[in-house]
Motif scaffolding. Structure first.
Motif, PDB file in Angstrom:
ATOM      1  N   VAL A  93       0.842  -1.197   0.000  1.00  0.00           N
ATOM      2  CA  VAL A  93       0.000   0.000   0.000  1.00  0.00           C
ATOM      3  C   VAL A  93       0.878   1.248   0.000  1.00  0.00           C
ATOM      4  CG1 VAL A  93      -1.750   1.300   1.270  1.00  0.00           C
ATOM      5  CG2 VAL A  93      -1.884  -1.206   1.151  1.00  0.00           C
ATOM      6  N   ASN A  94       1.919   1.206   0.821  1.00  0.00           N
ATOM      7  CA  ASN A  94       2.873   2.303   0.875  1.00  0.00           C
ATOM      8  C   ASN A  94       4.258   1.679   0.993  1.00  0.00           C
ATOM      9  OD1 ASN A  94       4.629   4.400   1.743  1.00  0.00           O
ATOM     10  ND2 ASN A  94       2.869   5.585   2.468  1.00  0.00           N
ATOM     11  N   PRO A  95       4.971   1.539  -0.116  1.00  0.00           N
ATOM     12  CA  PRO A  95       6.249   0.818  -0.090  1.00  0.00           C
ATOM     13  C   PRO A  95       7.231   1.355   0.942  1.00  0.00           C
ATOM     14  CG  PRO A  95       5.550   1.218  -2.355  1.00  0.00           C
ATOM     15  CD  PRO A  95       4.599   1.979  -1.472  1.00  0.00           C
ATOM     16  N   THR A  96       7.199   2.670   1.166  1.00  0.00           N
ATOM     17  CA  THR A  96       8.124   3.232   2.162  1.00  0.00           C
ATOM     18  C   THR A  96       7.853   2.640   3.540  1.00  0.00           C
ATOM     19  OG1 THR A  96       8.235   5.286   0.916  1.00  0.00           O
ATOM     20  CG2 THR A  96       8.908   5.388   3.225  1.00  0.00           C
ATOM     21  N   LEU A  97       6.589   2.470   3.871  1.00  0.00           N
ATOM     22  CA  LEU A  97       6.256   1.915   5.187  1.00  0.00           C
ATOM     23  C   LEU A  97       6.633   0.441   5.259  1.00  0.00           C
ATOM     24  CD1 LEU A  97       2.807   3.636   5.875  1.00  0.00           C
ATOM     25  CD2 LEU A  97       5.104   4.358   6.550  1.00  0.00           C
ATOM     26  N   VAL A  98       6.456  -0.284   4.176  1.00  0.00           N
ATOM     27  CA  VAL A  98       6.850  -1.699   4.165  1.00  0.00           C
ATOM     28  C   VAL A  98       8.363  -1.816   4.318  1.00  0.00           C
ATOM     29  CG1 VAL A  98       6.838  -3.833   2.841  1.00  0.00           C
ATOM     30  CG2 VAL A  98       4.863  -2.285   2.727  1.00  0.00           C
ATOM     31  N   GLU A  99       9.069  -0.986   3.595  1.00  0.00           N
ATOM     32  CA  GLU A  99      10.534  -1.006   3.705  1.00  0.00           C
ATOM     33  C   GLU A  99      10.976  -0.661   5.123  1.00  0.00           C
ATOM     34  OE1 GLU A  99      10.953   0.324  -0.975  1.00  0.00           O
ATOM     35  OE2 GLU A  99      11.445   1.769   0.621  1.00  0.00           O
ATOM     36  N   GLY A 100      10.257   0.250   5.754  1.00  0.00           N
ATOM     37  CA  GLY A 100      10.568   0.606   7.135  1.00  0.00           C
ATOM     38  C   GLY A 100      10.435  -0.602   8.057  1.00  0.00           C
ATOM     39  N   GLN A 101       9.391  -1.394   7.823  1.00  0.00           N
ATOM     40  CA  GLN A 101       9.218  -2.618   8.617  1.00  0.00           C
ATOM     41  C   GLN A 101      10.386  -3.567   8.382  1.00  0.00           C
ATOM     42  OE1 GLN A 101       6.628  -3.546  10.836  1.00  0.00           O
ATOM     43  NE2 GLN A 101       6.336  -1.350  10.725  1.00  0.00           N
ATOM     44  N   MET A 102      10.807  -3.686   7.150  1.00  0.00           N
ATOM     45  CA  MET A 102      11.884  -4.622   6.824  1.00  0.00           C
ATOM     46  C   MET A 102      13.202  -4.160   7.438  1.00  0.00           C
ATOM     47  SD  MET A 102      10.564  -5.152   2.897  1.00  0.00           S
ATOM     48  CE  MET A 102      11.846  -6.203   2.223  1.00  0.00           C
ATOM     49  N   GLN A 103      13.451  -2.860   7.354  1.00  0.00           N
ATOM     50  CA  GLN A 103      14.697  -2.342   7.926  1.00  0.00           C
ATOM     51  C   GLN A 103      14.706  -2.485   9.438  1.00  0.00           C
ATOM     52  OE1 GLN A 103      14.216   1.458   6.068  1.00  0.00           O
ATOM     53  NE2 GLN A 103      15.615   0.969   4.394  1.00  0.00           N
ATOM     54  N   GLY A 104      13.568  -2.186  10.072  1.00  0.00           N
ATOM     55  CA  GLY A 104      13.493  -2.323  11.528  1.00  0.00           C
ATOM     56  C   GLY A 104      13.685  -3.763  11.971  1.00  0.00           C
ATOM     57  N   ALA A 105      13.124  -4.672  11.200  1.00  0.00           N
ATOM     58  CA  ALA A 105      13.241  -6.085  11.551  1.00  0.00           C
ATOM     59  C   ALA A 105      14.688  -6.558  11.435  1.00  0.00           C
ATOM     60  CB  ALA A 105      12.336  -6.920  10.648  1.00  0.00           C
ATOM     61  N   VAL A 106      15.381  -6.089  10.419  1.00  0.00           N
ATOM     62  CA  VAL A 106      16.798  -6.460  10.275  1.00  0.00           C
ATOM     63  C   VAL A 106      17.580  -5.946  11.480  1.00  0.00           C
ATOM     64  CG1 VAL A 106      18.886  -6.031   8.929  1.00  0.00           C
ATOM     65  CG2 VAL A 106      16.747  -6.634   7.762  1.00  0.00           C
ATOM     66  N   ALA A 107      17.281  -4.729  11.895  1.00  0.00           N
ATOM     67  CA  ALA A 107      17.974  -4.161  13.053  1.00  0.00           C
ATOM     68  C   ALA A 107      17.711  -5.002  14.295  1.00  0.00           C
ATOM     69  CB  ALA A 107      17.528  -2.716  13.272  1.00  0.00           C
ATOM     70  N   GLN A 108      16.438  -5.393  14.495  1.00  0.00           N
ATOM     71  CA  GLN A 108      16.133  -6.223  15.671  1.00  0.00           C
ATOM     72  C   GLN A 108      16.826  -7.576  15.577  1.00  0.00           C
ATOM     73  OE1 GLN A 108      11.758  -5.992  15.903  1.00  0.00           O
ATOM     74  NE2 GLN A 108      12.013  -4.705  17.715  1.00  0.00           N
ATOM     75  N   GLY A 109      16.914  -8.115  14.371  1.00  0.00           N
ATOM     76  CA  GLY A 109      17.605  -9.400  14.181  1.00  0.00           C
ATOM     77  C   GLY A 109      19.070  -9.301  14.580  1.00  0.00           C
ATOM     78  N   ILE A 110      19.657  -8.152  14.331  1.00  0.00           N
ATOM     79  CA  ILE A 110      21.056  -7.942  14.750  1.00  0.00           C
ATOM     80  C   ILE A 110      21.142  -7.983  16.271  1.00  0.00           C
ATOM     81  CG2 ILE A 110      22.908  -6.215  14.821  1.00  0.00           C
ATOM     82  CD1 ILE A 110      22.017  -5.401  11.938  1.00  0.00           C
ATOM     83  N   GLY A 111      20.151  -7.416  16.944  1.00  0.00           N
ATOM     84  CA  GLY A 111      20.117  -7.474  18.410  1.00  0.00           C
ATOM     85  C   GLY A 111      20.046  -8.909  18.917  1.00  0.00           C
ATOM     86  N   TRP A 112      19.102  -9.680  18.359  1.00  0.00           N
ATOM     87  CA  TRP A 112      18.998 -11.093  18.735  1.00  0.00           C
ATOM     88  C   TRP A 112      20.339 -11.804  18.507  1.00  0.00           C
ATOM     89  CZ3 TRP A 112      14.637 -14.679  19.391  1.00  0.00           C
ATOM     90  CH2 TRP A 112      13.379 -14.054  19.458  1.00  0.00           C
ATOM     91  N   ALA A 113      20.935 -11.518  17.353  1.00  0.00           N
ATOM     92  CA  ALA A 113      22.099 -12.299  16.923  1.00  0.00           C
ATOM     93  C   ALA A 113      23.341 -11.970  17.728  1.00  0.00           C
ATOM     94  CB  ALA A 113      22.363 -12.046  15.436  1.00  0.00           C
TER      95      ALA A 113
END
Lengths: 746, 746
Positions: free
Chosen positions: B635-655
């Protein structure tokens, strides 16, 4: 009438506790961080030309955050100095009444704002003015709006000079009717400018968001109307304004227009901070919109056996500096309603709206009707006396019934005028007139056309089956309680199962202003339809759950059940949401909206008042009042009775005390000390007789009830004074001085 | 895909300005007159029996207005000491984790509240405790909930001791599958307890009206869920609670449950004044609901040509003191999603939920999936290496397509797993792995089933044709902007013509919690249907106005027009309201509601991460990341990309960083200094690849997007560390110390 379980009952108002304990939020209660305080500089003159306006010293005062003049008003300003309808007009070149806003400031404190107002330098060239409505009609009278001469103004039918609206309405042959009459009386009646007298002074708070959206809290008769007016004033799209719901402390038509909120919003925009403005009582009286003064001349012919044959009426209304719709509308409805109670085969009615250098007039409870009814019902009393007929019998003889025409092109549907007269007659049969010297009884009747316009409602179903109603209409007389009763009635729930949420102009769907005695009907129709929408959804879902066709089920008390086997049913909570992990059908939410009815629904009121007049002082004591009303089905009789009692009290104010007094064109009694309103000590026990003639209207056959009972009040009082003393006062208010003068002349 | 004009565009978030400037209101920003400040006394012990609890000195402290203990909780309290699901449990006889609330106070200031907490006297009998999930499974381990032994607890399938939930899921013949395999690997992977790490600490404000209605402001994932939980906690009907919308500063599943608002409401009820409570970061970490630690053992067989033949998985999840639905649901979905990416003909999956004396676990972005995916995708990497296959090619070979079964009874509909793998492959073809010592690239994939449940929306039409959408759903990722785009799309209006109003639990219709990546779809469906409802009403009214049949007209850009003569049309404002004095059809308002879909919509993410490992310190530097996602129609690619970028950042925390460290059963790193989360300095440039495979779902073929991109992250990191250093870390986080130890062992 249909059997109801909640409609017609008398639960307490759902806002009673908050109102009684002070918890209810009115607009002046709103406090925002960094809030500024605004104040208006007003014209001290009834008419003048502005030769100099210098705000520089005020601007420079520490703590002053914004100063506005007409130059700051983005739209709607006109060069011909005609006041804008329903919003304030910051004077540009000319002031046209004493109290007109000239400039406004927002400052860090009320004190600094007041100081800043004092630093604004205005110089005026004094212009001649006119206050009296008959003076204003003379050819050499000062012109309130000279540009209207050129025909550029609104409502210009037959207008000239200060007469800005003139209309005539006739039927039959009046001259022939008078020839047919055995008795012809001609009298002129006057009323003065009076104020709605709402307790809560006008107030507004405005805040501007980072996105430029303006949020407004203000006393109002409709948040969507406030939105429209503020948007127009600021030349902004509707969705840049958001109006919040607040409680309103009295209105009576006096808060349809907006005097502060547009200025408050403009100050907030300019200052970039929230601003609060609250009027003083003096400002309320001088600068808001009181009811017009009137001069009504009636000539009426009757036969010896009491049949009205002809009428000639000239209604002159003093609209001050208002040329907007409220004036036209009011005198229009005033003439229709004051003269349509009786079969009059031949008549001529002339309506005249006249400008004076007074605050613009506005609507006040059954606008224009009480003035004309004072004339008509006094005249009816004089005619009954001339014929030696009982005043109720005289009215019964001439009173309209279903199918009779009004004085315009409409005719009456199902009405209860005769039923109300009969009911009052029955009551009086057991309550004899007061005995003793200077005591007497007066009778009068009134008609008002109550409205119905388009409003909408949302209804949602909670997971436990309780119901939420979302509306945006302003509650001025307990309407929320009436709607809660309707929802409880439809869903067969206790009132505790119903929530009425008043939304803002965004969360609530549109609703028309709370005015014209129409809210319970206008919004009631929407509420009723929303209930039906939701119940239909429940039935469809319930049928699917029970595995039957839609037609085989019905809603009953929180369940959908089989019509033929009422014991087989499904509770609503099971339809709204099922187990978390299994599919569920989703929430149930519905809407309802109503359309506007062009023709008003007629409602009649009959008032009988007993008074005692002090022959030494001229003071009138109201001993008792009884008011009967053709109220349709009463959703909550207690609330209807409250409207009737309040209207009788206001009628006492019109009759005995209230008037605008002017000195050099400036109102000189602009305090509640000097502008005398009735107090608890002036108001007698009031008996209320509800005559519930089903209106046939959706929903429930209800009628509007708020305005009609004020219509007969002043005339009933004058007729009672006549009965007590033998003197006829044709002018309001009937002050002790006026009565003493009349007694002396007798 | 259909052509859209607003859907798929990138307008800025409608809340951006308020959020960026600090104007947005979060619950801790709420200030009410006479507001008290609340504080919670928490257990210092992981396990203990309360032998004495005396609040009298706290009660007596001047300024203390209310003290509550378990004795004040009206409902929902249980004697067997099992924590209540999703609400706080004030300890009665026993505390079961360090941080559990024991009592709470409300006082006139924060300082007095803190002093009062110190005056509450509690004596404990220290009981043995267990923190490690494997220790907890031993027969002699201290029992967290002894009463569960008796079979009285929930989720008791195959449970014993601290193992409170046990389930097995199998298909085919795993033994035969392993016999068929050329390579069989068995490995055990561990993850630690990690926190959602939302920036905004939990906060609540509660106020009690004169009528006893409680108004609550609190950080949440759903105001209706808050209402439900507070009502249950207080044993009150739903309509006695009103929850206001506020902005929420991060959540990630961590705010589905309520830790403060029930206590805050109870304190406000008892004190008769508004109460505010705000958690410290220490309280957030110790006493809210982090993601479970896990121990996952995988045995996997593959043929030489890279075909998976069999899998045996044992998933042990550490649910702390939680026995509620979130645990069952999470491990259930964790197993489905971690193992359904590939065709596995024969498998056995064992799910084990285990109790420990830790804070109750709760959902965290794709609950339980990242833990299992860490195991599965590390294992896939090891298998690819064993087969000397490219890890992407290995996944392409085994990856599921439409029609393939999941590991439960569901099967895949239209999915884009292979399309996403191919898209990432294409990207990598132009982006070579990093060169140099200790540098490497890791690949992993992830699957999450995004939800769709029932929500509802209202739409009203303003008099100028602009549109207001009323919803009650909490915006956590720009969903309001997505809805505004949908409305603008449907009505062919600019975004400035659309207002999204977030109502409270009364003015807004029901919406499901913002969770499960479902809000844009769940509410989107309601919004879409409400738009259709309103457009249909417009068309009916327009047809009547144009004097034609409904079928002959269509809506187009603010008008209703003839299909065959598009120039003949009527603008919407003419349909909503006409002249004041003539009949008008009334306002237009509509609703839409969606139903729950039982099966989630699958969404795949593929992440590739390049890292460099410092051989001296063990520090991992993330050089870059690319994440591809089967995002449906964005619906809004910028918002979807924001979710993807945030998730990668959180994955770095887990890792790399995050884990709960315990000393004597008490979390010892409960600050953001010691509980290390990724900062801007740790997060690399992240390339996002949107693979828009239409989901076929209403509306627009969108898919949920928030959770999936976190799933592959930790495994991609571990695979990259392996690629860079040749050492395989099977335990998270991969701290410098852990990497140095592994490098040493190599």
């Amino acid at each position: 009438m249909a059997e109801h379980t909640v409609i017609g009952k008398r639960p307490p108002r759902i806002d009673a506790l908050d109102k009684a304990t002070g918890a209810a939020l009115f607009s002046a209660d709103i406090v925002l961080p960094n809030m500024l305080h605004g104040k208006v500089l007003r014209s001290p003159l009834p008419h003048g030309r502005i030769t100099r306006l210098d705000t520089s010293k005020a601007q420079a005062l520490p703590g002053v955050m914004a100063v506005i003049t007409s130059a700051d008003v983005p739209a709607f300003q006109n060069d011909d100095e005609i006041l804008m309808p329903m919003v304030p007009t910051l004077a540009k070149k000319r002031v046209v009444f004493a109290g007109q806003p000239v400039a406004a400031v927002a400052a860090k404190s009320r004190e600094v704002a007041a100081e800043a107002i004092g630093l604004i330098e205005v110089e005026y060239e004094v212009l001649p003015f006119v206050i009296d409505v008959l003076e204003a009609m003379k050819p050499d009278a000062p012109l309130v709006y000279p540009s209207l001469q050129s025909g550029s103004g609104p409502g210009k039918k037959g207008a000239s000079g200060n007469l800005f609206f003139s209309a005539e309405n006739a039927r039959g042959d009046a001259e022939a009717g008078f020839r047919e009459a055995d008795v012809v009386l001609e009298n002129t009646f006057r009323t003065q400018t009076v104020h709605q007298g709402f307790m809560e002074p006008r107030a507004a708070v405005a805040d501007v968001g980072r996105d430029g959206k303006i949020t407004v809290w203000t006393d109002n008769q409709g948040i969507f109307k406030v939105r429209e007016l503020v948007a127009k004033f600021l030349n902004l799209p509707l969705n840049r304004i958001k109006v919040m719901p607040v409680e309103v402390g009295g209105s009576f038509g006096g808060k349809e227009h907006q005097q502060l909120s547009p200025l408050c919003a403009l100050l907030a925009l300019k200052a970039g901070r929230p601003v609060k403005m609250v009027m003083t009582r003096e400002e309320v009286l001088k600068a808001t919109r009181p009811a017009p003064a009137s001069v009504v001349t009636l000539k009426t012919g009757v036969t010896r056996d009491g049949r009205i044959t002809a009428m000639e009426a000239t209604m002159i209304y003093d609209y001050g500096t208002s040329v907007g719709m409220p004036g036209l509308e009011a005198i229009f409805f005033g003439s229709i309603t004051a003269f349509s109670l009786y079969r009059i085969p031949n008549f001529v009615i002339r309506c005249r709206d006249v400008l004076t250098n007074k605050a613009p007039s506005g609507p006040y409870r059954a606008p224009s009707a009480a003035q004309a009814a004072f004339a008509m019902e006094s005249q009816m009393d004089l005619l009954a006396r001339a014929l030696a007929m009982d005043p109720l019998e005289f009215r019964l003889k001439n009173g309209v019934v279903e199918g009779d025409p009004m004085v315009n092109e409409w005719s009456f549907g199902k009405i209860g005028f005769k039923e109300t007269l009969e009911r009052v007659k029955g009551y009086l049969a057991e309550h004899a007139p007061p005995e003793g010297k200077n005591r007497g009884r007066g009778v009068a009747a009134g008609l008002w056309l109550t409205g119905c316009m388009g409003s909408a409602a949302h209804i949602s179903v909670n997971a436990d089956g309780s119901i939420v109603l979302v509306i945006g209409s302003t509650d001025m007389s307990g309407t929320r309680t009436a709607f809660a009763q309707m929802v409880a009635e439809e869903f067969e729930l206790p009132l505790s199962g119903v929530t009425v949420a008043t939304g803002d102009t965004e969360t609530a769907p549109f609703s028309i202003i709370t005015a014209g005695s129409m809210t319970t009907r206008s919004m009631g129709k929407a509420v009723y339809r929303a209930c039906r929408d939701v119940k239909e959804q429940m039935c469809r879902r319930g049928a699917a759950k029970l595995g039957v066709e839609r037609d085989e089920v019905e809603y009953a008390a929180g369940r959908v059940r089989l019509k033929k086997k009422p014991n087989e049913s499904v509770p609503i909570p099971d339809l709204v949401k099922e187990d978390y992990m299994s599919p569920f059908a989703g929430p149930i939410t519905g809407t309802g909206a109503g359309e506007m009815m062009a023709e008003g629904t007629p409602v009649f009121a009959v008032q009988v008042t007993d008074v005692e007049v002090d022959g030494e002082t001229g003071k009138v004591t109201v001993l008792s009042s009884v008011v009967g009303q053709d109220a349709g089905v009463a959703v909550n009789p207690t609330l209807v009775e409250g409207q009737m009692q309040g209207a009788v009290a206001q009628g006492i104010g019109w009759a005995l005390f209230e008037e605008y007094l002017f000195h050099d064109g400036v109102m000189e009694n602009a305090t509640f000390h000097d502008y005398r309103m009735p107090t608890a000590a002036d108001v007698p026990p009031i008996e209320t007789l509800l005559v519930e003639v089903d209106s046939g209207a959706e929903p429930y056959g209800i009628r509007g009830v708020g305005e009609p009972p004020i219509v007969p009040g002043p005339a009933a009082m004058a007729n009672a004074v006549m009965s007590a003393t033998g003197v006829r006062l044709k002018e309001l208010p009937m002050t002790p001085e006026a009565i003493l003068n009349a007694l002396k002349s007798k």
